[in-house]
Each structure stands twice: as structure tokens, then as C-alpha cells.
Design an enzyme around this catalytic site. Structure first.
Site, PDB file in Angstrom:
ATOM      1  N   CYS A 113     -11.336  58.041  -8.341  1.00 26.92           N
ATOM      2  CA  CYS A 113     -11.682  57.771  -6.943  1.00 26.92           C
ATOM      3  C   CYS A 113     -12.575  56.552  -6.809  1.00 26.92           C
ATOM      4  CB  CYS A 113     -12.355  58.988  -6.324  1.00 26.92           C
ATOM      5  SG  CYS A 113     -11.278  60.412  -6.336  1.00 26.92           S
ATOM      6  N   GLU A 114     -12.084  55.427  -7.271  1.00 22.33           N
ATOM      7  CA  GLU A 114     -12.759  54.136  -7.126  1.00 22.33           C
ATOM      8  C   GLU A 114     -11.645  53.131  -6.909  1.00 22.33           C
ATOM      9  OE1 GLU A 114     -15.941  53.137  -7.183  1.00 22.33           O
ATOM     10  OE2 GLU A 114     -16.799  55.104  -7.636  1.00 22.33           O
ATOM     11  N   ARG A 128     -11.605  47.529 -18.719  1.00 21.93           N
ATOM     12  CA  ARG A 128     -11.781  46.071 -18.627  1.00 21.93           C
ATOM     13  C   ARG A 128     -11.265  45.494 -17.305  1.00 21.93           C
ATOM     14  NH1 ARG A 128      -9.846  42.589 -21.425  1.00 21.93           N
ATOM     15  NH2 ARG A 128     -11.682  41.288 -21.565  1.00 21.93           N
ATOM     16  N   GLU A 176     -18.984  38.438 -37.187  1.00 20.67           N
ATOM     17  CA  GLU A 176     -18.970  39.858 -36.791  1.00 20.67           C
ATOM     18  C   GLU A 176     -18.083  40.007 -35.550  1.00 20.67           C
ATOM     19  OE1 GLU A 176     -23.198  40.820 -36.320  1.00 20.67           O
ATOM     20  OE2 GLU A 176     -23.172  39.962 -34.311  1.00 20.67           O
ATOM     21  N   GLY A 204     -15.034  41.505 -33.231  1.00 17.91           N
ATOM     22  CA  GLY A 204     -14.371  42.765 -32.937  1.00 17.91           C
ATOM     23  C   GLY A 204     -12.996  42.487 -32.345  1.00 17.91           C
TER      24      GLY A 204
HETATM   25  C1  LIG Z   1     -19.966  42.829 -28.927  1.00 15.69           C
HETATM   26  C2  LIG Z   1     -20.582  42.193 -30.092  1.00 15.69           C
HETATM   27  C3  LIG Z   1     -19.779  41.674 -31.121  1.00 15.69           C
HETATM   28  C4  LIG Z   1     -18.284  41.640 -31.069  1.00 15.69           C
HETATM   29  O1  LIG Z   1     -17.807  40.889 -29.984  1.00 15.69           O
HETATM   30  P1  LIG Z   1     -16.247  40.526 -29.884  1.00 15.69           P
HETATM   31  O2  LIG Z   1     -16.159  39.782 -28.589  1.00 15.69           O
HETATM   32  O3  LIG Z   1     -15.507  41.837 -29.855  1.00 15.69           O
HETATM   33  O4  LIG Z   1     -15.889  39.714 -31.080  1.00 15.69           O
HETATM   34  C5  LIG Z   1     -20.430  41.155 -32.228  1.00 15.69           C
HETATM   35  N1  LIG Z   1     -21.773  41.147 -32.316  1.00 15.69           N
HETATM   36  C6  LIG Z   1     -22.574  41.629 -31.351  1.00 15.69           C
HETATM   37  C7  LIG Z   1     -24.050  41.591 -31.529  1.00 15.69           C
HETATM   38  C8  LIG Z   1     -22.004  42.165 -30.198  1.00 15.69           C
HETATM   39  O5  LIG Z   1     -22.808  42.632 -29.231  1.00 15.69           O
END
Ligand SMILES: *Cc1c(COP(=O)(O)O)cnc(C)c1O
Length: 420
Positions: free
Chosen positions: A341-342, A310, A272, A274
Site C-alpha cells: 500500500c504505497e 531499488r 570491496e 558487491g
Molecule cells: C555498499 C558498500 C560496498 C559495496 O558497494 P557496491 O556498490 O555493491 O559495489 C562496499 N563497501 C562499503 C563500505 C559499502 O558501504
């Protein structure tokens, strides 16, 4: 070393800016699709492999639709994320629901969509049963505690709020078995932005071994293992991307040595991720509004940390290219700032860049994951548009920029008039 070449020229961006003013994030569809195919190809020998894209990284339904076409599912962690996935045509076994501190209505929606429900705590078993009913297949998130080292973004496992302890894993599956549940999954997520491929292989081995132990002790059969996300990307030019082939090969070897060797195949292997799916293929495009010289030299952009937090949040490095000056030597040292303003509203600190003039356009790299998504409205700052650079080089707006009306939408100025 990784190339920080851009998929567009300054002329391309000037043309786009005639229609869509800066700042905006722009995503490269061709690169996202090619990357998705690269991942599938790398994992082709891993049994039942499937990637569930972590929606939180880039929660845009147009992107989800592209990824669905490439055969990916969606990993959701809230009600709006479940709805986004549904709108993009993902339901049933295209949905992984990995949440924590979960409200009842989210379990209800995840179950209604027929997704895989991944529980973060043993106390969620009766909670889920009470509010949504137990689904046919149930998954638990494992927190290995001191058995595994964490990393900077997610922290040490034993101090992380997520998941079941080892003892709770045995107890939880026993409870479900005794309630008549027949289908099981197991999940963990112990790192984020990790660049060492061995880390993921090691994580897989820990889960496979636990599956062997629990399967034997409880006499249950696991259908899938979800190795989580967290595969890092080379934000810095001198870093190397994670070899997905190396991860896949290591996972397959560990699978054969544990799952196959103990007669527990087939077990489907899921990810999973991202960041590694879309991160490198997004860019924040922003124009230089002011130059300022005090004790340091500052480049003030027309964006701010509301568009990309980030650097301010983790001190993260994001590479910057000055459009049209790609070949010029980085002779000047700047802090590249936003207008919030940070004092941590800086995209880069002491960054060597070519000499910058007002009106220059900067491309801030690697904003395709955890970029626009982390935006917020502090200081009355508005979130930017998101654009998609299509494979035929046309550009579509996949989310418009926020307006002041959006910002005020939750206030009632009529009520204010009679308020005293
Ligand atoms: C944030 C998250 C992801 C994705 O993380 P990446 O670093 O973007 O791959 C997958 N699973 C869970 C439960 C997350 O909290």
C-alpha cells in the site's frame, strides 16, 4: 549495448515453480563464477590484488562459499555479516570490516576473526582500543570531501557521513604510530553504481598520492589500499559494462607513477565490490496476478517492493522480460506494480512490454545485488525464497521463503490473552 538474455527458459521456470512457488530470486552460479574469474584475470597485474565481496549486496552464505572458492574475501559491516562470512569459512585475511557508527561488540568480533578493521572515524581509535584492543593492522576510511565528486546513490563526499577528513588521516596514523602500531591500510568508497572506469582510476590515484604523503611525513609503511566498491552494472540494455581491464590498467599506471616511483611498493590493492560481482546474475521471478485498467494500465504481480525496493527507493531501472514472449514486440505501455500500500511500489513505470495476460511469468533482471537483501516486512509482506541455478542446471533452495509464523515470531500472543 548489453544482452538481456536469460539463462533459463519459460519451461525451466515452470518446472522450478512446481517445487518453489513464485515469487523467488534465482541466481546463476555459472555466471557468478565466470564473472569472478574475469575480475581476477583483469587485475592479474595489479600487485596483491584481492576482492572482498560486499556481503550486504547478497548476504547468503551459499553465495559466500562460492566466492570464497573463487578466491574472494568478504567485506562485512555488521555482526550478522561477520558471522555469515565465518559460517562460509572466511576468517583472518579473508575478512574486511568496513562499518560506521560501529558498536563495540562488532569490533570485538572482527578482531576475534582476525579480519582487517577499517575505522570510519578518528574517535574510533580510543573506542576500539578500549573495547577490543588495537589490532596489529589498522585501516582508515578516507573522505576526500570537496576534492572528489560523488554520485547519486552515495551523494557528495563532503555531505556523506563516512570517513576521516584529510587532516584527520595524518593525525590518526600519527596517533597509531605513536602507540606502536606497525601495519597500516587505507580505504575509501566514494561512489556507488558508477559506470565510468576513470572514476575508479582517479580514486586510486588520490589514495596513492595520500599514501605517499603520509608515508613520507610519518615514516610509516602501508601494506594495502582498499579502493572500495561501487563499480556499476548496465541495468539498462543500452548501457555498457565497466571495462575491468581499463580500471586495472589505469590503477596499475597510477600505482607505478606514485607508489613504485616513491619506493613504497609492495602495496597490495584491494576492492570491496558487491553489485558488479553478483548483480547481473540474479532475477526476481514473479507471476501476474491481476491486470487493471484505470487512467493507466497496470500489471499486478505476486511480489512487491519488499522483494526488490531499488525501483521504489531510487527510481532505479530494472529490465523486465515476459517469459515465453521474448520475441514479441513491446506494443503495450504498463506500470508493473506490487501489492504494497504505497504508490511507489512499482517495478516499472510506463514500460513498453508485449501484451500481458494474467498468469504470465516475468523475470525482473539484475536483482543479484541489493535485491533480496534490502527486503523488509512493512505492510506484513514476507520475503521470498532464494534459489541457486547450479552449473549442472539443477536448482537448490539457498534460503526458504518467510512464513507468517516467521513474521509473528517476535510477538507473544499468550501475553496478549491476559493483556487488558
Ligand atoms: C555498499 C558498500 C560496498 C559495496 O558497494 P557496491 O556498490 O555493491 O559495489 C562496499 N563497501 C562499503 C563500505 C559499502 O558501504
Amino acid at each position: 549495448m548489453v544482452s538481456k538474455d536469460l539463462p533459463f527458459t519459460k519451461e525451466d521456470i515452470l518446472k522450478i515453480m512446481e517445487k518453489y512457488p513464485t515469487p523467488f530470486h534465482i541466481y546463476d552460479e555459472k555466471a557468478i563464477r565466470e564473472n569472478a574469474r574475469r575480475m581476477k584475470s583483469a587485475f592479474k597485474d595489479v600487485p596483491g590484488f584481492k576482492e572482498f565481496f560486499a556481503v550486504k549486496a547478497l548476504p547468503n552464505p551459499f553465495i559466500l562459499k562460492i566466492l570464497k572458492e573463487e578466491g574472494f574475501g568478504a567485506d562485512c559491516s555488521s555482526l550478522p555479516e561477520l558471522i555469515l562470512a565465518e559460517k562460509a569459512g572466511m576468517t583472518g585475511d579473508d575478512i574486511m570490516f568496513s562499518s560506521n557508527d560501529t558498536p563495540a561488540e562488532e569490533f570485538v568480533k572482527a578482531k576475534e576473526l582476525g579480519g582487517f578493521i577499517n575505522l570510519d572515524d578518528i574517535s574510533h581509535i580510543p573506542y576500539l582500543e578500549k573495547y577490543a584492543g588495537l589490532p596489529e593492522i589498522v585501516c582508515f576510511r578516507y573522505n576526500p570531501g570537496p576534492l572528489k565528486e560523488g554520485n547519486a546513490i552515495i551523494g557528495k563526499p563532503e555531505e556523506a557521513k563516512y570517513g576521516f577528513t584529510r587532516e584527520q588521516m595524518f593525525e590518526g596514523y600519527r596517533i597509531l604510530r605513536d602507540k606502536g602500531v606497525k601495519r597500516f591500510g587505507m580505504h575509501t568508497m566514494v561512489a556507488s553504481n558508477e559506470l565510468n572506469p576513470d572514476y575508479f582510476v582517479e580514486t586510486a590515484r588520490i589514495l596513492f598520492e595520500l599514501i605517499v604523503e603520509i608515508s613520507k611525513e610519518l615514516g610509516i609503511h602501508f601494506e594495502f589500499v582498499n579502493l572500495g566498491g561501487g563499480i556499476g552494472i548496465p541495468y539498462r540494455p543500452e548501457q555498457e559494462p565497466v571495462s575491468l581491464e581499463a580500471v586495472a590498467k589505469g590503477v596499475k599506471e597510477a600505482y607505478d607513477a606514485t607508489i613504485t616511483a616513491n619506493g613504497l611498493a609492495p602495496l597490495k590493492v584491494y576492492l570491496e565490490c558487491g553489485r558488479v560481482i553478483t548483480g547481473p546474475y540474479g532475477y526476481l521471478i514473479s507471476q501476474v496476478r491481476h491486470l487493471k485498467s484505470t487512467y493507466k494500465d497496470y500489471v499486478g504481480l505476486d511480489s512487491c517492493m519488499a522483494n526488490l525496493m531499488r525501483p521504489g527507493m531510487y527510481g532505479a531501472y530494472h529490465h523486465i522480460t515476459v517469459l515465453g514472449k521474448e520475441k514479441k514486440a513491446p506494443t503495450h505501455k504498463y506500470d508493473v506494480t506490487g501489492s504494497l500500500c504505497e504508490n511507489n511500489d512499482k517495478f516499472a513505470i510506463d514500460r513498453m512490454l508485449p501484451e500481458i495476460e494474467i498468469g504470465d511469468i516475468l523475470a525482473i533482471h539484475d536483482t543479484g545485488a541489493h535485491g533480496h537483501a534490502m527486503g523488509f516486512n512493512y505492510n506484513g509482506k514476507l520475503r521470498s525464497a532464494e534459489l541457486l541455478l547450479r552449473e549442472d542446471r539443477s536448482v537448490v533452495q539457498i534460503r526458504r521463503a518467510e512464513t507468517i509464523e516467521d513474521y509473528f515470531a517476535t510477538l507473544d500472543f499468550e501475553q496478549l490473552k491476559s493483556f487488558r
